[in-house]
Design an enzyme around this catalytic site. Structure first.
Site, short mmCIF file in Angstrom:
data_model
loop_
_atom_site.label_atom_id
_atom_site.label_comp_id
_atom_site.label_asym_id
_atom_site.label_seq_id
_atom_site.Cartn_x
_atom_site.Cartn_y
_atom_site.Cartn_z
N THR A 74 0.89 -1.09 -0.09
CA THR A 74 0.20 -0.11 0.07
C THR A 74 0.61 1.24 0.15
O THR A 74 0.60 2.24 -0.75
CB THR A 74 -0.87 -0.06 1.11
OG1 THR A 74 -1.82 -1.14 1.26
CG2 THR A 74 -1.82 1.08 1.22
N ASN A 154 -5.84 -9.65 -7.84
CA ASN A 154 -5.59 -10.44 -6.70
C ASN A 154 -7.04 -11.14 -6.19
O ASN A 154 -6.80 -12.00 -5.39
CB ASN A 154 -5.07 -9.64 -5.35
CG ASN A 154 -5.78 -8.26 -5.25
OD1 ASN A 154 -5.89 -7.42 -6.15
ND2 ASN A 154 -6.71 -7.99 -4.25
N ALA A 208 6.46 -8.10 1.01
CA ALA A 208 7.10 -9.37 1.16
C ALA A 208 5.89 -10.34 1.76
O ALA A 208 6.11 -11.62 1.45
CB ALA A 208 8.29 -9.21 2.56
N HIS A 209 4.86 -9.93 2.38
CA HIS A 209 3.87 -10.88 3.18
C HIS A 209 3.26 -11.62 2.15
O HIS A 209 2.39 -12.74 2.57
CB HIS A 209 2.99 -10.32 4.27
CG HIS A 209 1.91 -9.63 3.96
ND1 HIS A 209 0.73 -10.04 3.69
CD2 HIS A 209 1.90 -8.26 3.42
CE1 HIS A 209 0.03 -9.10 3.21
NE2 HIS A 209 0.57 -8.33 3.11
N THR A 245 14.26 4.81 10.51
CA THR A 245 15.07 3.89 10.87
C THR A 245 14.53 2.65 10.20
O THR A 245 13.71 2.20 10.14
CB THR A 245 15.00 3.69 12.47
OG1 THR A 245 15.55 5.05 13.01
CG2 THR A 245 16.29 2.75 12.72
N CYS A 333 -10.18 -7.00 1.82
CA CYS A 333 -10.23 -5.67 2.41
C CYS A 333 -11.66 -5.18 2.50
O CYS A 333 -11.80 -4.22 2.90
CB CYS A 333 -9.23 -4.89 1.59
SG CYS A 333 -7.69 -5.79 1.31
C1 PLP Z 1 -2.37 -7.35 -0.97
C2 PLP Z 1 -2.15 -6.39 -2.15
C3 PLP Z 1 -2.05 -5.10 -2.09
C4 PLP Z 1 -2.01 -4.45 -0.43
O1 PLP Z 1 -0.93 -4.99 0.27
P1 PLP Z 1 -0.81 -4.74 1.77
O2 PLP Z 1 0.35 -5.50 2.37
O3 PLP Z 1 -2.03 -4.75 2.46
O4 PLP Z 1 -0.37 -3.15 1.72
C5 PLP Z 1 -2.13 -4.35 -3.09
N1 PLP Z 1 -2.17 -4.59 -4.27
C6 PLP Z 1 -2.37 -5.84 -4.31
C7 PLP Z 1 -2.46 -6.50 -5.92
C8 PLP Z 1 -2.47 -6.95 -3.48
O5 PLP Z 1 -2.59 -8.23 -3.80
#
Ligand code: PLP
Length: 392
Positions: A74, A154, A208-209, A245, A333
């Site tokens: 984001t 997504n 990364a997540h 930081t 979301c």
């Molecule tokens: C998950 C996702 C985001 C948002 O990711 P965050 O880690 O919540 O900031 C934005 N764009 C796409 C295409 C995503 O799959």
């Protein structure tokens, strides 16, 4: 009896890979230094950040200076869009283009800029969720500052023609510096090519997540020479683009996660594609009046998304959860708001049908047994919920 625990929501977030955690831990314990400090603690942290940046730059075929660490996807989306818009406005470029199926991290930034001095074009998509290159060509003007189109969606997994778009952008750009092209690649890291020289993008968002790394860290690739300004202030860190930081452990973790994702991509892709196809085939053959959403073939290997007309998405999720299965109703979301997904609506799916959407997203650890269990329990869940809905 052991409760089943089947995680089919990898597109919302992925579990941290233990190998990544192992690399991170020392930087959360003894190697805690501030990367800006002069002493040895600082030098140790600085070295780790430098090496992580080099690792990532190499994987993406970019230069280390082109990698800016940020807070998450984001943040990268915001920096890309707002940062370019800010410079462009001074040069009288006030037009921004995106698509109707972007994540809110992009769409909401566009809506905010619309309230400022910008003209916004939101490109429609076809029934599969694909942006049309012809539409894009028609909308680019001399005033266009930025085009932001996601690499793949997504919610439904549809892959956009990113290379065609960047080719087009390059052609209209000629020797000028506009329009700038940004892609949100958050959803694709485990599966698609991410070589920025081949993709020919100017800006690219990753976090990364979504690829077995830690939460709270993302990056923005900024091609050298791109006209972009910071949108946050406070320090020299990350060339001023994301001051504060450095979270050394998270940065080190993201580099390791990306390295593993690239190394294991072809294997994971093959395995996940097979399981996804098994899931799609099973669900479509066992549950009547069900439709796959998104592109039938140009889609991410991990996403199987459906509409089960006559059953309500949130209710399906709860019943799946009772069976130990974690999925999502289109977009995590927007759930809670109980608004039908903007992605499905943009694809021309009627609101009452869009309310019945479910996204299963698979990952590295998904097994055939898990998919078969889902296929076994879902027909009754849908059948029972459909009985509860009054017939129109
Ligand atoms: C998950 C996702 C985001 C948002 O990711 P965050 O880690 O919540 O900031 C934005 N764009 C796409 C295409 C995503 O799959």
């Amino acid at each position: 009896m052991k409760k089943t625990n089947i995680y089919l929501d990898y597109a919302a977030t992925t579990p941290l890979d233990p190998r990544v955690l192992k690399i991170m831990l020392p930087y959360m314990k003894d190697k805690f230094g501030n990367a800006s400090s002069i002493h040895s603690y600082g030098q140790e942290a600085r070295k780790a950040v430098v090496e992580a940046r080099e690792t990532i730059a190499k994987l993406l075929d970019s230069e280390p200076e082109e990698i800016i660490f940020t807070g998450t996807n984001t943040v990268s989306d915001n920096l890309a869009i707002q940062g370019v818009a800010k410079v462009a406005l001074k040069q009288n470029k006030n037009h921004l283009i995106t698509s109707a199926v972007e994540h809110h991290a992009v769409l909401d930034v566009f809506q905010a800029l619309r309230k400022q001095d910008f003209k916004i074009t939101i490109l429609p998509v076809d029934k599969y969720g694909t942006v049309s290159l012809a539409d894009l060509k028609k909308t680019i003007t001399k005033k266009t500052a930025l085009i932001s189109i996601m690499y793949a969606n997504n919610e439904v997994g549809t892959i956009q023609p990113i290379k065609d778009i960047s080719k087009r952008v390059r052609k209209v750009r000629g020797s000028s510096q506009y329009p700038v092209f940004h892609t949100d690649a958050a959803a694709v890291v485990d599966y698609l090519e991410l070589d920025v020289k081949k993709l020919e993008v100017d800006l690219m968002t990753l976090g990364a997540h979504k690829f077995s790394g830690p939460k709270g860290i993302g990056l923005l690739y900024i091609k050298k020479g791109t006209l972009i300004e910071p949108i946050t202030y406070g320090g020299h860190h990350e060339q001023g683009y994301w001051p504060g930081t450095e979270p050394v452990a998270l940065i080190v973790g993201m580099a390791e996660a990306l390295k593993l994702a690239f190394k294991e991509r072809s294997l994971v892709k093959k395995k996940v594609t097979q399981l996804r196809d098994r899931l799609i085939k099973g669900v479509l053959s066992k549950v009547p009046q069900t439709q796959l959403t998104g592109h039938p073939s140009k889609r991410l290997p991990d996403i199987a998304s459906f509409v089960f007309s006559g059953a309500e998405g949130e209710a399906i999720l709860l019943h799946l959860n009772d069976q130990g299965i974690a999925a999502s109703s289109g977009s995590a979301c927007t759930s809670g708001e109980l608004k039908p997904s903007h992605v499905l609506l943009a694809m021309g799916i009627k609101p009452e049908i869009a309310h019945s959407s479910i996204r299963f997203s698979l990952g590295k650890k998904t097994t055939k047994k898990e998919i078969d269990y889902l296929i076994k329990v879902i027909p009754d869940i849908i059948k029972n919920l459909r009985k509860m809905v009054p017939k129109l």
